[in-house]
Enzyme design. Structure first.
Site, PDB file in Angstrom:
ATOM      1  N   LYS A  12       1.464  -6.920   5.771  1.00  0.00           N
ATOM      2  CA  LYS A  12       0.750  -8.145   5.370  1.00  0.00           C
ATOM      3  C   LYS A  12       1.734  -9.102   4.716  1.00  0.00           C
ATOM      4  O   LYS A  12       2.798  -8.693   4.216  1.00  0.00           O
ATOM      5  CB  LYS A  12      -0.413  -7.846   4.435  1.00  0.00           C
ATOM      6  CG  LYS A  12      -0.056  -7.159   3.109  1.00  0.00           C
ATOM      7  CD  LYS A  12       0.389  -8.105   2.005  1.00  0.00           C
ATOM      8  CE  LYS A  12       0.814  -7.377   0.727  1.00  0.00           C
ATOM      9  NZ  LYS A  12       1.683  -8.141  -0.160  1.00  0.00           N
ATOM     10  N   ASP A 138      -3.738  -2.882  -3.291  1.00  0.00           N
ATOM     11  CA  ASP A 138      -3.729  -3.562  -1.988  1.00  0.00           C
ATOM     12  C   ASP A 138      -4.348  -2.728  -0.867  1.00  0.00           C
ATOM     13  O   ASP A 138      -4.503  -3.210   0.252  1.00  0.00           O
ATOM     14  CB  ASP A 138      -2.277  -3.875  -1.560  1.00  0.00           C
ATOM     15  CG  ASP A 138      -1.685  -5.031  -2.347  1.00  0.00           C
ATOM     16  OD1 ASP A 138      -2.443  -5.707  -3.069  1.00  0.00           O
ATOM     17  OD2 ASP A 138      -0.464  -5.243  -2.233  1.00  0.00           O
TER      18      ASP A 138
END
Ligand code: C5P
Length: 294
Positions: A12, A138
């Site tokens: 990401k 995350d």
């Protein structure tokens, strides 16, 4: 007998990241927009005769039981509370580690999903998300991927309209590893609440390319940048290199990776070559989403 399963664990980037405040529990509340990339690690699950699991990682330094993939396997075994079919877990790394690209978190999320299917545990997304948040801030985002706003300490996820396709140039100085904890430790509370993410959210919700370009050309998209740049002068040189190539650089996570989006494959390819010639680890990838099978 189970068959072999191969799962992708995508990287990401943070299109924008604002740290809001330090919390009494030592974590920080933040607001960040995360975007899935095509760059990915691969996890392979293979049957093995003995119960329990074995773990292999293509990077020896990451192959210990402290790897978040093992944490995911242990949490699932604990939750099942039963002897489950044996599995050999192999993790093949492509995503640079401790680079702000969410590699370890994504590996954990992919292992949670893959192993819960492999062991037919029938866990819902909410149950997986709860386990994910116990592994790392995350990891809940990485379970879903795509384009999303993350709040709280990172675990509260609101999906956003998918970002259109862009080529993504990623680069980081070789040999520089920054843990998330180090990044938070370097923060100056005076910088908290900067930059406000509204212009980015507006660009995404209106699917407005010009507003997105404006967001990145303003030069300040991530609270961590002010904290990390003075400590690592070669990061300023990397940022300048992006600028000299006509690209608007943004920092991902707590660094040290810089990235830039472009619609032109020619610009992207030339930038990656120039960055590699400049001695940086540089990658060419693109924006991805769970729906776009890329
Ligand atoms: O959640 P995760 O294990 O990835 O966090 C690693 C470290 O980063 C935490 O121990 C904490 O020091 C810091 N952190 C934080 N605020 C967050 C996320 C992480 O202070 N929202």
């Amino acid at each position: 007998m189970h068959s072999t399963v191969i799962i992708k664990a995508p990287a990401k980037i943070n299109l924008g990241l604002t740290v809001l405040r330090r919390r009494p529990d030592g974590y920080h509340d933040l607001s960040t927009v995360m975007q899935q990339l095509s760059l990915a690690d691969t996890i392979m699950l293979e049957p093995r005769r003995e119960p329990g699991y074995s773990f292999f990682c293509s990077i020896p330094a990451l192959s210990g039981r402290s790897n978040l993939v093992c944490r995911a396997a242990d949490l699932l075994l604990e939750r099942a509370g039963a002897v489950l079919p044996g599995v050999k877990i192999s993790l093949y790394k492509n995503i640079p580690a401790a680079a702000g690209l969410g590699g370890g978190s994504s590996d954990a999320a992919a292992a949670l999903k893959g192993l819960s299917n492999y062991w037919t545990l029938g866990l819902s997304m909410a149950e997986l998300s709860e386990l994910a948040a116990r592994i790392g801030s995350d990891v809940p985002y990485c379970l879903r991927g795509g384009t999303a706003l993350a709040g709280g300490r990172g675990e509260q996820i609101t999906p956003l309209p998918p970002l259109p396709f862009y080529w993504v140039v990623l680069a980081l100085p070789p040999g520089l590893f920054l843990s998330t904890g180090q990044g938070y430790g370097a923060l100056d509370p005076m910088q908290f609440r900067q930059p406000p993410l509204e212009p980015l959210l507006r660009a995404l919700r209106e699917r407005n390319d010009q507003l997105l370009e404006d967001w990145f050309s303003r030069g300040r998209t991530n609270t961590f940048e002010e904290a990390v740049l003075p400590v690592y002068p070669h990061l300023q040189r990397l940022k300048n290199k992006f600028l000299s190539l006509g690209l608007s650089p943004a920092m991902s996570g707590s660094g040290p990776t810089y990235f830039s989006l472009t619609e032109s494959i020619i610009v992207a390819r030339e930038a990656v070559c120039a960055l590699q010639e400049g001695g940086y680890r540089a990658f060419l990838c693109w924006t991805a989403s769970p729906e776009r099978k890329s």
